[in-house]
Write an enzyme that holds these catalytic residues in place. Structure first.
Site, short mmCIF file in Angstrom:
data_model
loop_
_atom_site.label_atom_id
_atom_site.label_comp_id
_atom_site.label_asym_id
_atom_site.label_seq_id
_atom_site.Cartn_x
_atom_site.Cartn_y
_atom_site.Cartn_z
N ASN A 4 -0.69 8.68 0.98
CA ASN A 4 -0.34 10.05 0.60
C ASN A 4 -0.97 11.00 1.60
O ASN A 4 -2.05 10.71 2.14
CB ASN A 4 -0.87 10.34 -0.81
CG ASN A 4 -0.30 11.62 -1.39
OD1 ASN A 4 -0.72 12.72 -1.04
ND2 ASN A 4 0.68 11.48 -2.26
N CYS A 24 -4.19 0.68 -2.29
CA CYS A 24 -3.99 -0.57 -1.56
C CYS A 24 -2.91 -1.42 -2.22
O CYS A 24 -2.65 -1.31 -3.43
CB CYS A 24 -5.28 -1.39 -1.53
SG CYS A 24 -6.61 -0.64 -0.61
N ASN A 32 0.84 -1.20 0.00
CA ASN A 32 0.00 0.00 0.00
C ASN A 32 0.88 1.24 0.00
O ASN A 32 1.94 1.27 0.61
CB ASN A 32 -1.02 0.01 1.15
CG ASN A 32 -0.43 -0.19 2.53
OD1 ASN A 32 0.61 -0.79 2.70
ND2 ASN A 32 -1.12 0.34 3.53
N GLU A 84 -3.04 -4.54 -3.01
CA GLU A 84 -3.57 -5.44 -4.04
C GLU A 84 -3.64 -4.75 -5.40
O GLU A 84 -3.29 -5.31 -6.43
CB GLU A 84 -4.97 -5.92 -3.66
CG GLU A 84 -5.02 -6.77 -2.41
CD GLU A 84 -5.27 -5.96 -1.14
OE1 GLU A 84 -4.76 -4.82 -1.04
OE2 GLU A 84 -5.96 -6.49 -0.23
N1 THU Z 1 -5.21 -1.58 2.68
C1 THU Z 1 -4.62 -2.39 1.74
O1 THU Z 1 -3.58 -2.06 1.16
N2 THU Z 1 -5.22 -3.58 1.46
C2 THU Z 1 -6.30 -4.06 2.13
O2 THU Z 1 -6.75 -5.17 1.83
C3 THU Z 1 -6.94 -3.28 3.19
C4 THU Z 1 -6.43 -1.89 3.35
C5 THU Z 1 -4.51 -0.33 3.02
C6 THU Z 1 -5.13 0.93 2.57
C7 THU Z 1 -4.57 1.92 3.56
O3 THU Z 1 -3.26 2.33 3.12
C8 THU Z 1 -4.40 1.12 4.83
O4 THU Z 1 -4.41 -0.24 4.43
C9 THU Z 1 -5.48 1.36 5.86
O5 THU Z 1 -6.73 1.27 5.29
#
Ligand code: THU
Length: 164
Positions: A65, A73, A62, A75
């Site tokens: 910013n 995210c 992730n 993914e």
């Molecule tokens: N986040 C992810 O990268 N993947 C997920 O499956 C859940 C949430 C990130 C987004 C944000 O940077 C942080 O986790 C908190 O929401």
């Protein structure tokens, strides 16, 4: 009137050792990958690692910013990288892990991908005609194995309705 239902089942492993041996390295790498995520605002560090149909490995983290909505995210970072480096190559399996660095928080239950990522993984699956197996984990504890992204998004909105 009728009632419809959708059945969803997935595998639950109690520890890394129970997971099929060929999938264990992906979990280890996803856990490791969380260390290089950029999450200075949420302190929720996510790592994703995928094995592609061509045998290549692609990773994502992730990326947050100061302008919060810009953050992406792990993914979707991974999906963009995969489609850029190896266009149209399907993903066999993606492992997703996190490290919750907030005070008094734990990282020992499987992560649950957000709705936006479920939609993005679903379309990736459709466009490559390859079901993506999804491994969900923390730094320890249970590991979930989902058969395909579509299982995580019942009644998904599909690009098929937008095509002529
Ligand atoms: N986040 C992810 O990268 N993947 C997920 O499956 C859940 C949430 C990130 C987004 C944000 O940077 C942080 O986790 C908190 O929401």
């Amino acid at each position: 009137m009728s009632i419809q239902s959708i059945h969803f089942s997935w595998q639950v492993f109690e520890s890394l050792e129970q997971v099929p041996a060929n999938l264990q390295p992906l979990i280890i790498q996803a856990r490791e990958q969380t260390k290089i995520s950029y999450a200075p605002y949420s302190h929720f560090h996510v790592g994703a690692v995928a094995l592609l149909n061509n045998g290549e490995i692609i990773k994502g983290t992730n990326q947050e910013n100061a302008s919060y909505p810009i953050g992406i995210c792990a993914e979707r970072t991974l999906l963009s990288a995969a489609a850029t480096v190896f266009p149209e190559v399907g993903i066999k399996v993606m492992a997703i892990s996190y490290f919750n660095h907030r005070p008094n928080e734990r990282s020992d239950t499987p992560i649950s991908p957000c709705g936006m990522c479920r939609q993005a993984m679903f379309e990736f699956e459709e466009r490559t005609s390859t079901p993506i197996q999804i491994l969900l984990t923390g730094q320890s504890g249970q590991i979930y194995l989902i058969n395909r992204a579509a299982d995580l998004l019942p009644l998904a909105f599909s690009g098929a309705v937008l095509k002529d």
